[in-house]
Design a protein around this motif. Structure first.
Motif, PDB file in Angstrom:
ATOM      1  N   GLY A 130       0.807  -1.207   0.000  1.00 33.57           N
ATOM      2  CA  GLY A 130       0.000   0.000   0.000  1.00 33.57           C
ATOM      3  C   GLY A 130       0.838   1.255   0.000  1.00 33.57           C
ATOM      4  O   GLY A 130       2.074   1.206   0.032  1.00 33.57           O
ATOM      5  N   PHE A 131       0.138   2.393  -0.027  1.00 32.69           N
ATOM      6  CA  PHE A 131       0.786   3.700  -0.021  1.00 32.69           C
ATOM      7  C   PHE A 131       0.176   4.552   1.085  1.00 32.69           C
ATOM      8  O   PHE A 131      -1.045   4.629   1.222  1.00 32.69           O
ATOM      9  CB  PHE A 131       0.593   4.409  -1.366  1.00 32.69           C
ATOM     10  CG  PHE A 131       1.238   3.700  -2.514  1.00 32.69           C
ATOM     11  CD1 PHE A 131       2.560   3.942  -2.842  1.00 32.69           C
ATOM     12  CD2 PHE A 131       0.525   2.771  -3.266  1.00 32.69           C
ATOM     13  CE1 PHE A 131       3.164   3.282  -3.910  1.00 32.69           C
ATOM     14  CE2 PHE A 131       1.112   2.106  -4.331  1.00 32.69           C
ATOM     15  CZ  PHE A 131       2.436   2.365  -4.652  1.00 32.69           C
ATOM     16  N   LEU A 132       1.043   5.186   1.856  1.00 36.53           N
ATOM     17  CA  LEU A 132       0.589   6.064   2.920  1.00 36.53           C
ATOM     18  C   LEU A 132       0.891   7.498   2.498  1.00 36.53           C
ATOM     19  O   LEU A 132       2.048   7.855   2.264  1.00 36.53           O
ATOM     20  CB  LEU A 132       1.297   5.713   4.228  1.00 36.53           C
ATOM     21  CG  LEU A 132       0.656   6.238   5.518  1.00 36.53           C
ATOM     22  CD1 LEU A 132       1.073   5.387   6.699  1.00 36.53           C
ATOM     23  CD2 LEU A 132       1.020   7.687   5.759  1.00 36.53           C
ATOM     24  N   TYR A 133      -0.153   8.291   2.346  1.00 36.30           N
ATOM     25  CA  TYR A 133      -0.043   9.681   1.910  1.00 36.30           C
ATOM     26  C   TYR A 133      -0.020  10.587   3.132  1.00 36.30           C
ATOM     27  O   TYR A 133      -0.841  10.436   4.045  1.00 36.30           O
ATOM     28  CB  TYR A 133      -1.221  10.039   1.007  1.00 36.30           C
ATOM     29  CG  TYR A 133      -1.295   9.223  -0.259  1.00 36.30           C
ATOM     30  CD1 TYR A 133      -0.812   9.722  -1.458  1.00 36.30           C
ATOM     31  CD2 TYR A 133      -1.835   7.937  -0.258  1.00 36.30           C
ATOM     32  CE1 TYR A 133      -0.871   8.976  -2.629  1.00 36.30           C
ATOM     33  CE2 TYR A 133      -1.897   7.176  -1.420  1.00 36.30           C
ATOM     34  CZ  TYR A 133      -1.412   7.704  -2.596  1.00 36.30           C
ATOM     35  OH  TYR A 133      -1.465   6.951  -3.750  1.00 36.30           O
ATOM     36  N   ALA A 134       0.913  11.564   3.153  1.00 35.88           N
ATOM     37  CA  ALA A 134       1.075  12.429   4.313  1.00 35.88           C
ATOM     38  C   ALA A 134       1.113  13.890   3.893  1.00 35.88           C
ATOM     39  O   ALA A 134       1.758  14.244   2.902  1.00 35.88           O
ATOM     40  CB  ALA A 134       2.352  12.069   5.066  1.00 35.88           C
TER      41      ALA A 134
END
Length: 201
Positions: free
Chosen positions: A172-176
């Motif tokens: 997955g990808f964690l957007y910040a």
């Protein structure tokens, strides 16, 4: 209606404990995100907090790839090429936009160690727990985070482009970053609906 923070008695906690609990209770997944994003020091702190996640067998399965700045345009190119290879040409604009939807993106990977006592899924659980720690750390710092999956998260071409090895898996990808809209209160369901007390009977 009473919100999640108001319905609990925090009087026996210290000021810092109250601030931590309130930050956790107010977390939600904002989308899309904009500048400012977490600094290098703040990212390092968030990752340090991530590594406090439970790790059955002490296998250290966490693998994080940070994408920011101009590298997001390169990620957009990777997403576009992957969409073409999947035969999803019509989805290219949406895929490209995902690479630019936050100032910082963390690709979440798990390094799978063949271990008889620790199934692969438990190693993935450790990365999921670490990702939640990052989301909570971002919230405590005043930012927001969003954990996304979708076709890019399971695309072997994306995985290879990001440098994940054959014994590693992108999950997955964690957007910040900072929400484009003011932070809001999201009403959560009653916790009692998800709890059972087992008495042994």
């Amino acid at each position: 209606m009473m919100n999640s923070i108001q319905k609990y008695d925090f009087s026996h906690y210290s000021e810092s404990q109250c601030a931590t609990l309130e930050a956790l209770l107010s977390r939600y997944s904002a989308w899309p995100l904009t500048v400012p994003g977490p600094s290098e020091q703040e990212l390092n702190l968030a990752i340090d907090i991530a590594l406090r996640a439970p790790d059955h067998g002490h296998l250290k399965p966490w693998r994080f790839v940070v994408i920011q700045g101009d590298a997001r345009q390169a990620l957009a190119d990777v997403f576009e090429q992957a969409a073409h290879q999947r035969g999803a040409d019509d989805d290219v604009p949406r895929m490209r936009s995902k690479a630019l939807a936050a100032p910082v993106i963390i690709a979440l990977g798990v390094h799978i160690t063949p271990a008889r006592k620790v199934p692969a899924q438990e190693q993935a659980f450790a990365v999921a727990a670490a990702a939640m720690n990052i989301l909570n750390a971002l919230q405590a710092m005043g930012y927001s985070g969003f954990w996304g999956t979708g076709p890019n998260a399971y695309d072997v071409n994306v995985q290879k482009a990001l440098g994940f090895a054959d014994d590693e898996q992108l999950i997955g990808f964690l957007y910040a970053g900072t929400p484009k809209e003011p932070k809001k209160h999201v009403e959560r369901p009653d916790p009692g609906a998800f709890i059972r007390i087992w008495t042994g009977g």
